[in-house]
Scaffold this motif. Structure first.
Motif, mmCIF file in Angstrom:
data_model
loop_
_atom_site.group_PDB
_atom_site.id
_atom_site.type_symbol
_atom_site.label_atom_id
_atom_site.label_comp_id
_atom_site.label_asym_id
_atom_site.label_seq_id
_atom_site.Cartn_x
_atom_site.Cartn_y
_atom_site.Cartn_z
ATOM 1 N N GLY A 210 0.781 -1.241 0.000
ATOM 2 C CA GLY A 210 0.000 0.000 0.000
ATOM 3 C C GLY A 210 0.802 1.276 0.000
ATOM 4 N N TYR A 211 2.142 1.184 -0.008
ATOM 5 C CA TYR A 211 2.976 2.389 0.033
ATOM 6 C C TYR A 211 3.494 2.680 -1.373
ATOM 7 C CZ TYR A 211 2.598 1.754 5.016
ATOM 8 O OH TYR A 211 2.097 1.609 6.286
ATOM 9 N N ARG A 212 2.656 3.343 -2.148
ATOM 10 C CA ARG A 212 2.984 3.674 -3.531
ATOM 11 C C ARG A 212 2.434 5.053 -3.852
ATOM 12 N NH1 ARG A 212 -0.324 0.711 -8.067
ATOM 13 N NH2 ARG A 212 0.249 2.675 -9.070
ATOM 14 N N GLY A 213 2.869 5.609 -4.989
ATOM 15 C CA GLY A 213 2.308 6.878 -5.448
ATOM 16 C C GLY A 213 2.726 8.071 -4.604
ATOM 17 N N GLU A 214 1.783 8.953 -4.381
ATOM 18 C CA GLU A 214 2.046 10.220 -3.693
ATOM 19 C C GLU A 214 2.477 9.984 -2.247
ATOM 20 O OE1 GLU A 214 -0.336 14.383 -2.596
ATOM 21 O OE2 GLU A 214 -1.398 12.656 -3.445
ATOM 22 N N VAL A 215 3.493 10.729 -1.832
ATOM 23 C CA VAL A 215 3.963 10.678 -0.446
ATOM 24 C C VAL A 215 3.315 11.818 0.316
ATOM 25 C CG1 VAL A 215 5.962 10.792 1.071
ATOM 26 C CG2 VAL A 215 6.148 9.623 -1.130
ATOM 27 N N GLU A 216 2.344 11.482 1.164
ATOM 28 C CA GLU A 216 1.579 12.502 1.869
ATOM 29 C C GLU A 216 2.208 12.894 3.201
ATOM 30 O OE1 GLU A 216 -2.236 10.710 2.142
ATOM 31 O OE2 GLU A 216 -2.751 11.047 0.034
ATOM 32 N N SER A 217 3.014 12.006 3.782
ATOM 33 C CA SER A 217 3.650 12.294 5.075
ATOM 34 C C SER A 217 4.959 11.529 5.170
ATOM 35 C CB SER A 217 2.724 11.894 6.229
ATOM 36 O OG SER A 217 2.532 10.485 6.248
ATOM 37 N N ASP A 218 5.761 11.867 6.186
ATOM 38 C CA ASP A 218 7.031 11.166 6.401
ATOM 39 C C ASP A 218 6.806 9.683 6.662
ATOM 40 O OD1 ASP A 218 8.268 13.551 6.065
ATOM 41 O OD2 ASP A 218 8.806 13.847 8.168
ATOM 42 N N LYS A 219 5.653 9.345 7.251
ATOM 43 C CA LYS A 219 5.345 7.941 7.552
ATOM 44 C C LYS A 219 5.314 7.109 6.278
ATOM 45 C CE LYS A 219 1.756 4.961 9.494
ATOM 46 N NZ LYS A 219 0.390 4.901 10.051
ATOM 47 N N ASP A 220 4.807 7.696 5.188
ATOM 48 C CA ASP A 220 4.715 6.969 3.920
ATOM 49 C C ASP A 220 6.091 6.554 3.416
ATOM 50 O OD1 ASP A 220 1.958 7.122 3.798
ATOM 51 O OD2 ASP A 220 1.957 9.014 2.715
ATOM 52 N N ILE A 221 7.025 7.494 3.430
ATOM 53 C CA ILE A 221 8.349 7.183 2.894
ATOM 54 C C ILE A 221 9.128 6.285 3.851
ATOM 55 C CG2 ILE A 221 9.452 9.273 3.819
ATOM 56 C CD1 ILE A 221 10.183 7.442 0.470
ATOM 57 N N ILE A 222 8.922 6.451 5.167
ATOM 58 C CA ILE A 222 9.600 5.595 6.152
ATOM 59 C C ILE A 222 9.188 4.142 5.969
ATOM 60 C CG2 ILE A 222 9.672 4.998 8.618
ATOM 61 C CD1 ILE A 222 9.621 8.054 9.166
ATOM 62 N N ASN A 223 7.885 3.909 5.825
ATOM 63 C CA ASN A 223 7.409 2.533 5.629
ATOM 64 C C ASN A 223 7.821 1.986 4.272
ATOM 65 O OD1 ASN A 223 5.842 1.663 8.017
ATOM 66 N ND2 ASN A 223 4.657 3.495 7.593
ATOM 67 N N ARG A 224 7.870 2.838 3.271
ATOM 68 C CA ARG A 224 8.310 2.399 1.943
ATOM 69 C C ARG A 224 9.747 1.887 2.006
ATOM 70 N NH1 ARG A 224 7.277 6.368 -3.069
ATOM 71 N NH2 ARG A 224 5.167 6.063 -2.264
ATOM 72 N N ILE A 225 10.605 2.659 2.665
ATOM 73 C CA ILE A 225 12.016 2.262 2.790
ATOM 74 C C ILE A 225 12.133 0.996 3.634
ATOM 75 C CG2 ILE A 225 14.311 2.965 3.566
ATOM 76 C CD1 ILE A 225 13.242 4.586 1.211
ATOM 77 N N LYS A 226 11.302 0.891 4.669
ATOM 78 C CA LYS A 226 11.341 -0.285 5.552
ATOM 79 C C LYS A 226 11.045 -1.567 4.778
ATOM 80 C CE LYS A 226 7.914 -1.030 8.396
ATOM 81 N NZ LYS A 226 6.997 -0.929 9.550
ATOM 82 N N TYR A 227 9.992 -1.540 3.961
ATOM 83 C CA TYR A 227 9.641 -2.726 3.184
ATOM 84 C C TYR A 227 10.668 -3.004 2.082
ATOM 85 C CZ TYR A 227 5.087 -3.308 5.392
ATOM 86 O OH TYR A 227 4.090 -3.554 6.294
ATOM 87 N N ASP A 228 11.209 -1.944 1.474
ATOM 88 C CA ASP A 228 12.231 -2.124 0.447
ATOM 89 C C ASP A 228 13.450 -2.844 1.018
ATOM 90 O OD1 ASP A 228 10.733 -0.919 -1.522
ATOM 91 O OD2 ASP A 228 11.683 1.051 -1.303
ATOM 92 N N ASN A 229 13.907 -2.414 2.183
ATOM 93 C CA ASN A 229 15.086 -3.013 2.780
ATOM 94 C C ASN A 229 14.834 -4.436 3.256
ATOM 95 O OD1 ASN A 229 16.608 -0.745 2.292
ATOM 96 N ND2 ASN A 229 16.331 0.137 4.318
ATOM 97 N N PHE A 230 13.615 -4.689 3.739
ATOM 98 C CA PHE A 230 13.255 -6.058 4.127
ATOM 99 C C PHE A 230 13.338 -6.973 2.905
ATOM 100 C CE2 PHE A 230 10.287 -9.567 4.448
ATOM 101 C CZ PHE A 230 10.553 -10.085 5.710
#
Length: 469
Positions: A420-440
């Motif tokens: 669910g973390y795709r497209g527009e980044v509305e808050s810092d939480k969006d990019i933090i979770n995106r990076i978290k899943y990418d690194n996992f």
């Protein structure tokens, strides 16, 4: 130490081991027709019997491979995908061992297809029972309220909130929250952290303690560890999910000075690189030949009827090791110039009618298979950011975490996208979770994980994604 409690569930693992050994040997007795000549290897006639020798060999190999692959290390929080992965790994290793046995003893005259049929029957039986037992236990926990773990949660924060949500929503995991303590005085807490010590003194039925490690003092943590040791329950620590705790940092000591370096992930292995690249080439060729070849012609005509501009839109992105490349998409906007801060927003006036359909279904991403074939991207991996966003996000994210995601090729789809973390980044939480899943994903890559992400991506396209606009 990991403590295990329960009435009868602890018997499941020994039962499965015995069952699996019976299956591989009984099926061998009826499926593998060794030739009549004995295998002369030992002086004792008992050990020269072909089936006896195979039973000893197969049992040894099975124990050894299952121990190394942790085949029986299945827990209530283990996913069905993980079980399937274990089955495939065990099947591959044991299959190679069986073929090695037949190749080593020349007097064993069996066809390769006969052996493959035996292996398929064995793993169909073993896999069916393993998965069935897993699903039965989940059903028992969800509907019969059996095989439950009593847990106490200490602290608050995003990690604890996520943990509570998992326990409450996924009843099949079998976690029963007996009490929750926090100094933040939330509505769902039993009391503050000091109250937890009195509660634990009067209750010895607790199986697991979950503590918010960022909120507790060293003295409090020691008290909980002491309670866990005396009462034989497990204690686990939950970090704040905004902090990216991973296994990717390696620590070296120069005298007494700790120096951190980035560990090599699964995709740094040459064999894994070869497997992933081979899969990327075959998959991208299939899409380009059987989809892009005719779809691009139809889309070109439709786009020209609605607005001026090219069929493809290319934009600069950061690839592996921050190397810049042009990423291709079907044009979905009336403008083609890329400027800072131009992520498409919901109801964006720049999106054409056809473009809205393309973006809603993610079909606009299909030309990126050309990037995959060129070696600039992979089918699955972290999504590439615009250059300006790479610069902005790197200032908000832990440097090691952000750099790590650029050690692999970016992907058309990825783990963050299906979560669910795709497209527009509305808050810092969006990019933090995106990076978290990418690194996992980078740390835990496997070909099966790629296939699972691709399947989930296709399902999301069919169902529709609210962030696809």
């Amino acid at each position: 130490m990991e403590y295990r409690r329960g009435r009868y569930s602890w018997l499941l693992r020994p039962f499965l081991i015995v069952f699996d050994l019976l299956v591989i040997n009984i099926f061998a007795l009826y499926s593998l027709n060794f030739n009549e000549e004995d295998i002369y290897f030992f002086s004792n006639d008992f050990f020269n019997d072909k089936h006896t020798l195979y039973i000893i060999y197969s049992a040894t190999v099975w124990f050894f491979s299952s121990f190394l692959l942790k085949f029986y290390k299945v827990y209530r929080y283990t996913s069905l995908f993980k079980i399937a992965s274990l089955l495939f790994k065990q099947f591959f290793v044991y299959g190679m061992a069986v073929y090695a046995f037949i190749g080593f003893f020349r007097s064993v005259n069996l066809g390769a297809f006969d052996v493959l049929k035996y292996l398929l029957f064995v793993f169909a039986a073993i896999g069916a029972v393993k998965i069935l037992s897993y699903l039965i236990l989940k059903t028992i926990r969800a509907y019969l309220k059996g095989n439950l773990r009593n847990v106490v949660i200490i602290g608050s924060g995003s990690g604890i909130a996520e943990l509570k949500n998992i326990f409450n929503r996924q009843r099949e995991l079998g976690y029963n929250i007996k009490a929750s303590f926090s100094d933040s005085y939330d509505n769902d807490t039993t009391g503050n952290i000091n109250d937890s010590f009195n509660f634990l003194k009067n209750d010895n039925s607790i199986d697991e303690l979950y503590c918010a490690i960022d909120e507790l003092s060293e003295k409090q943590i020691n008290e909980y560890v002491k309670y866990a040791n005396l009462n034989h329950c497990n204690i686990k620590f939950v970090p704040n999910t905004s902090k990216l705790f991973t296994k990717r940092l390696h620590t070296d000591y120069y005298n007494y000075l700790p120096v951190l370096s980035i560990k090599e992930g699964s995709l740094s292995n040459d064999i894994n690189k070869f497997l992933k690249r081979t899969f990327d080439i075959l998959f991208s060729l299939f899409v380009i030949i059987f989809v892009l070849s005719w779809f691009s012609i139809i889309l070109f005509i439709l786009l020209k009827m609605e607005s001026k501009g090219p069929l493809f839109y290319r934009h600069k992105r950061n690839g592996i090791n921050y190397k810049e490349f042009y990423c291709y998409k079907y044009r979905s906007l009336t403008v083609t110039k890329e400027t800072k801060g131009t992520y498409v927003k919901q109801d964006d006036h720049r999106v054409t009618k056809i473009g809205r359909f393309l973006r809603r279904t993610s079909i606009d991403e299909l030309p990126q298979f050309i990037n995959v074939l060129k070696g600039e991207m992979s089918v699955v991996g972290p999504r590439p950011h615009m250059l300006s966003y790479t610069d902005d996000y790197s200032k908000k994210i832990d440097k090691y975490s952000f750099i790590f995601r650029h050690h692999v090729k970016p992907g058309i789809t990825g783990l963050a996208q299906i979560k669910g973390y795709r497209g527009e980044v509305e808050s810092d939480k969006d990019i933090i979770n995106r990076i978290k899943y990418d690194n996992f994903y980078i740390e835990n890559w496997s070909l099966l994980l790629d296939i699972n992400i691709i399947i989930q991506t296709i399902l999301n396209v069919v169902k529709g994604d609210e962030k696809a606009y």
